[in-house]
Design a protein around this motif. Structure first.
Motif, PDB file in Angstrom:
ATOM      1  N   LYS A 626      27.896  -3.302-111.424  1.00  0.00           N
ATOM      2  CA  LYS A 626      28.708  -3.996-112.514  1.00  0.00           C
ATOM      3  C   LYS A 626      30.309  -3.466-112.585  1.00  0.00           C
ATOM      4  O   LYS A 626      31.220  -3.885-112.909  1.00  0.00           O
ATOM      5  CB  LYS A 626      28.210  -4.699-113.577  1.00  0.00           C
ATOM      6  N   LEU A 628      33.186  -2.622-112.319  1.00  0.00           N
ATOM      7  CA  LEU A 628      34.672  -2.725-110.904  1.00  0.00           C
ATOM      8  C   LEU A 628      35.452  -2.027-110.513  1.00  0.00           C
ATOM      9  O   LEU A 628      36.004  -2.245-109.351  1.00  0.00           O
ATOM     10  CB  LEU A 628      35.309  -3.978-111.188  1.00  0.00           C
ATOM     11  N   ARG A 631      34.819  -0.286-107.211  1.00  0.00           N
ATOM     12  CA  ARG A 631      34.575  -0.794-106.101  1.00  0.00           C
ATOM     13  C   ARG A 631      35.835  -0.861-105.026  1.00  0.00           C
ATOM     14  O   ARG A 631      35.769  -0.752-103.645  1.00  0.00           O
ATOM     15  CB  ARG A 631      33.935  -1.825-106.308  1.00  0.00           C
ATOM     16  N   HIS A 650      32.753  -6.070-100.551  1.00  0.00           N
ATOM     17  CA  HIS A 650      32.593  -5.175-102.187  1.00  0.00           C
ATOM     18  C   HIS A 650      33.910  -6.012-102.541  1.00  0.00           C
ATOM     19  O   HIS A 650      34.469  -5.982-103.190  1.00  0.00           O
ATOM     20  CB  HIS A 650      33.088  -4.007-101.531  1.00  0.00           C
ATOM     21  N   GLN A 653      33.238  -9.342-103.486  1.00  0.00           N
ATOM     22  CA  GLN A 653      32.594  -9.184-104.660  1.00  0.00           C
ATOM     23  C   GLN A 653      32.903  -9.295-106.292  1.00  0.00           C
ATOM     24  O   GLN A 653      32.899 -10.160-107.058  1.00  0.00           O
ATOM     25  CB  GLN A 653      31.647  -9.009-104.191  1.00  0.00           C
ATOM     26  N   GLY A 654      33.897  -8.546-105.599  1.00  0.00           N
ATOM     27  CA  GLY A 654      34.951  -7.996-106.663  1.00  0.00           C
ATOM     28  C   GLY A 654      35.687  -8.708-107.319  1.00  0.00           C
ATOM     29  O   GLY A 654      35.645  -8.916-108.742  1.00  0.00           O
ATOM     30  N   THR A 655      36.315  -9.151-106.258  1.00  0.00           N
ATOM     31  CA  THR A 655      37.211 -10.626-106.535  1.00  0.00           C
ATOM     32  C   THR A 655      37.237 -11.529-107.399  1.00  0.00           C
ATOM     33  O   THR A 655      37.273 -11.956-108.982  1.00  0.00           O
ATOM     34  CB  THR A 655      37.936 -10.702-105.766  1.00  0.00           C
ATOM     35  N   MET A 657      33.591 -10.468-109.615  1.00  0.00           N
ATOM     36  CA  MET A 657      33.651 -10.400-110.804  1.00  0.00           C
ATOM     37  C   MET A 657      35.140 -10.036-111.523  1.00  0.00           C
ATOM     38  O   MET A 657      34.535 -10.393-112.850  1.00  0.00           O
ATOM     39  CB  MET A 657      32.515  -8.997-110.486  1.00  0.00           C
ATOM     40  N   SER A 658      35.648  -9.777-111.102  1.00  0.00           N
ATOM     41  CA  SER A 658      36.505  -9.693-112.246  1.00  0.00           C
ATOM     42  C   SER A 658      37.876 -10.897-112.493  1.00  0.00           C
ATOM     43  O   SER A 658      38.723 -11.095-112.811  1.00  0.00           O
ATOM     44  CB  SER A 658      37.804  -8.648-111.313  1.00  0.00           C
ATOM     45  N   TYR A 664      42.717  -6.820-107.549  1.00  0.00           N
ATOM     46  CA  TYR A 664      41.450  -7.349-106.025  1.00  0.00           C
ATOM     47  C   TYR A 664      41.920  -8.592-105.372  1.00  0.00           C
ATOM     48  O   TYR A 664      41.791  -8.510-104.734  1.00  0.00           O
ATOM     49  CB  TYR A 664      40.142  -7.774-107.100  1.00  0.00           C
TER      50      TYR A 664
END
Length: 759
Positions: A626, A628, A631, A650, A653-655, A657-658, A664
């Motif tokens: 997790k 960030l 990434r 990546h 997914q990071g966008t 998650m953030s 991102y």
């Protein structure tokens, strides 16, 4: 040989001879110029395979093109004679110059700086000299350095290594001669580094050692290890410290001595991180801006585990955690100790692992554990020192103080631990640990609560932290750590990944708070590091930033964050070898820090070592999927390798998650553009512009999308705006591979001047 023609080179005079061959002046009949011919000893290259390998290496060396390096033009064979063709340098050697006595300070700095810069240029191209010595440094009629025989020791070492396999004792070789052919070790004994003599791995820091020998000779007229007998000389190189240069030349500036002795550290890790660092130090001497050097020594590795809260009140956790952090920070100021940072040790709070398991994971042999109990205004601390290797508790002690004396208590605990593990304190460290500090209990409590919140690193926690620090200052306006805490809060809030306001206001507040902290306590390393980061990334004062970083590390050599930030700075300057080593050192101090592990991957990315970056960043994400921060550079590395699908996976997914953080979204839009998915890039850009209409989004993040879309006019317009904001990303503008599309535009150089990038 004189009068003979080898290929199209007519030999006209003999210039000299040595263990690596004979050198002649020759005339190039094709290009109508004089050159130097180095004729290799007969039988050096024993077969065509070795000759082919030698030629390949010679071609690589011929690409060295620096004004202070004598260039290699050609390698050929004629009638069984192997020879190198090199630039003919008219002048005298440094050895001949030094035969007339000690050089002036001006000459030491000039020749040393030029030599260091030439070595740095070669090292960045993967070439190590291996045999730097006065006879291999020529001085032109204009007084400029030309390094001779660059890489020749390495070339000749190829064939010798093939035959000898293992290194042998170099005592049979004449002390002043190159010993490569007899031993499998390339170099000249008085100028060889300890690792070179011992047959260990050689890298650019071997040349740093040899440069230190040259500087020592120029400054004193003597070799630092003057023994003529080979075995005795080798023993001194490996295990004896040189006589300080000022003992031999009392007129020598102590600052020049500092530079020389840092080059001559036995452990390569303790030398300058690169010869570029030597050049920088010498330039600062020349301009009068020298501010001292951080020279680490051998140290014992120690971990202070989180202290146990015996108060029975979980509301006191912040106090116990603060006590742990302060004891750890106090110990970290002792230069002969390597103290693992709190980020790594806090993972063992209430851990069921054995001390031996913890010690192995952290790479330490000594562990401190203990407990804290607070009853009203009384604090009781129990501390034990455990020798893990011997599996025994070597010392335990209890302390009780009123809370007003808690800072003195921390110093006393640190001093006791240092005494028990037999660490020698410098007079400055003794003075620091003996200081009596009084703090109001309420202010200290507020400060600890502030640090507790700050370590969570979210916008909400940082703003809560700021409230606590300001509360501490209302209670005690002269409490330096609280001022430093305020500075740290505003620096984080100026980072676009955390804060949502333009950085100008935060920059002013951070600068004032850091300055006030140093007014109250000039020996507060954290404040020096904060001021360094602020000076560099927001004020564009690069020289002041490096000064503050070095001062922070001089005060607290175990401050992992300062090593990490200094590594960022060195990387932004383009000194990537130094940057990687600095961050690697930070990781030794804080091996489990996600932030530092991610920073190492980022350094590899900026070095264009994309495979290393991917490996390091994937390892970081294995520690915490997790996290960030890791990434982004991981995706960038994939993107540079043309692995668009992996990069986009990546970033997408990071966008999410953030929660669609603008950093991102911008990175995703840029990646879509590079991958040829223009419609997706435009949709992400629209989202970014919509967010920018309601909150601060750094202009450089938007500019990056336009770079990917090929609209360089719009990109430069936004980058100029980013420099005025100021956006901290521009500190990395010159280094970032994502800037490659901009480099050939004159506006790129204008941007670098706008952020005062050092020339």
């Amino acid at each position: 040989m004189i009068g003979r023609t080898l290929s199209h080179y007519r030999v006209t005079a003999k210039l000299g001879a040595g263990a690596m061959g004979e050198v002649y002046r020759a005339h190039d009949e094709r290009l109508e110029r004089d050159v130097a011919l180095k004729v290799l000893p007969s039988g050096t290259l024993s077969n065509q395979d070795t000759r082919r390998r030698f030629r390949q290496e010679a071609i690589m060396l011929s690409r060295l093109n620096h004004p202070n390096i004598a260039q290699i033009y050609d390698f050929d064979n004629e009638e069984g004679i192997d020879f190198l063709v090199m630039e003919l340098v008219r002048g005298v050697t440094l050895a001949a110059k030094m035969a007339y006595g000690v050089l002036s300070e001006k000459e030491i700095i000039r020749f040393g700086c030029q030599t260091a810069e030439a070595l740095q240029d070669a090292h960045e191209r993967g070439v190590v000299h291996r045999d730097l010595k006065p006879s291999n440094v020529a001085l032109t009629a204009k007084g400029d350095v030309k390094i001779l025989d660059f890489g020749v020791a390495q070339l000749l070492h190829l064939e010798d290594e093939r035959h000898t396999g293992n290194h042998t004792d170099p005592s049979a070789a004449a002390t002043m001669e190159t010993v490569a052919l007899e031993t499998g070790i390339s170099g000249t004994l008085p100028y060889m580094s300890p690792e070179q003599y011992l047959g260990q791995r050689v890298d650019d820091r071997t040349d740093t050692w040899a440069l230190g020998i040259l500087l020592y000779e120029m400054a004193t007229g003597y070799l630092p290890f003057p023994d003529r007998a080979a075995m005795a000389l080798a023993e001194k190189i490996v295990s004896t410290e040189p006589v300080p240069p000022t003992k031999l030349n009392p007129q020598l500036k102590p600052e020049i001595e500092q530079v020389i002795l840092k080059c001559l550290q036995k452990n390569p890790d303790d030398r300058f991180l690169s010869t570029g660092g030597v050049a920088d130090a010498l330039r600062r001497l020349q301009t009068g801006s020298f501010f001292g050097l951080y020279v680490p020594g051998e140290s014992k590795r120690l971990a202070v585990l989180p202290l146990e809260n015996l108060s029975g009140d979980t509301d006191q956790d912040y106090f116990v955690d603060g006590m742990h952090e302060e004891v750890l920070a106090t110990l970290a100021r002792i230069g002969s100790l390597t103290v693992i940072s709190r980020t790594s040790v806090r993972r063992y709070k209430e851990s069921q692992k054995s001390l031996s398991e913890i010690a192995k994971e952290l790479g330490v042999d000594t562990i401190v554990e203990g407990s804290v109990r607070q009853i009203k205004n009384l604090v009781r601390v129990n501390v034990s020192l455990v020798d893990v290797a011997a599996d025994r508790c070597v010392w335990t002690e209890s302390y009780q103080r009123e809370i007003e004396d808690v800072l003195s208590l921390q110093n006393e605990v640190a001093r006791s631990i240092a005494r028990e593990i037999q660490v020698k304190l410098t007079p400055q460290e003794e003075e620091e640990l003996s200081k009596i500090r009084i703090v109001k209990p309420e202010a200290y409590n507020a400060y600890l609560k502030g640090r507790h919140q700050w370590n969570k690193v979210t916008e909400e926690s940082i703003r809560k932290s700021l409230e606590y620090f300001e509360q501490a200052l209302e209670l005690d306006p002269e409490y330096a750590p609280a001022h430093s805490g305020v500075a740290d809060c505003y620096i984080v809030l100026a980072d676009s990944a955390i804060g949502t306001q333009p950085p100008a206001h935060a920059m002013v507040r951070a600068r004032g708070a850091a300055a006030r902290a140093l007014e109250l306590d000039s020996g507060f390393a954290e404040a020096h590091a904060s001021l360094a980061l602020l000076s560099w990334r927001l004020l564009w004062d690069w020289e002041a930033a490096e000064k503050e970083f070095i001062e922070a590390l001089r005060i607290n050599p175990n401050y992992a964050t300062a090593h990490q930030w200094y590594g960022w700075y060195l990387g932004a300057r383009g000194r990537m070898g130094e940057a990687v080593r600095e961050i690697q050192h930070a990781r030794k101090l804080d091996p489990l820090s996600l932030w530092i592990n991610s920073s190492l991957g980022l350094a590899y990315y900026f070095s264009r070592r994309f495979d290393d970056a991917i490996h390091q960043l994937k390892e970081t994400l294995e520690m915490d999927n997790k996290f960030l921060v890791a990434r982004l550079p991981l995706a960038w590395s994939y993107l540079e390798k043309g692995m668009h699908d992996e990069a986009l996976a990546h970033l997408e997914q990071g966008t999410e998650m953030s929660r669609r953080n603008p950093a991102y979204v911008a990175a995703l839009a840029h990646a879509y553009a590079i991958a040829g998915r223009r419609d997706d890039a435009m949709n992400a850009l629209d989202e970014l512009l919509s967010v920018a209409a309601t909150r601060y989004v750094p202009s450089d993040q938007i500019a990056r999308v336009y770079v990917g879309l090929g609209d360089l006019d719009k990109a430069f317009e936004l980058l100029r705006r980013a420099a005025d904001e100021p956006s901290s990303y521009l500190a990395y503008l010159k280094l970032d591979p994502k800037s490659d599309r901009l480099r050939n535009d004159a506006r790129f150089d204008e941007l670098l001047r706008k952020i005062n990038f050092p020339q």
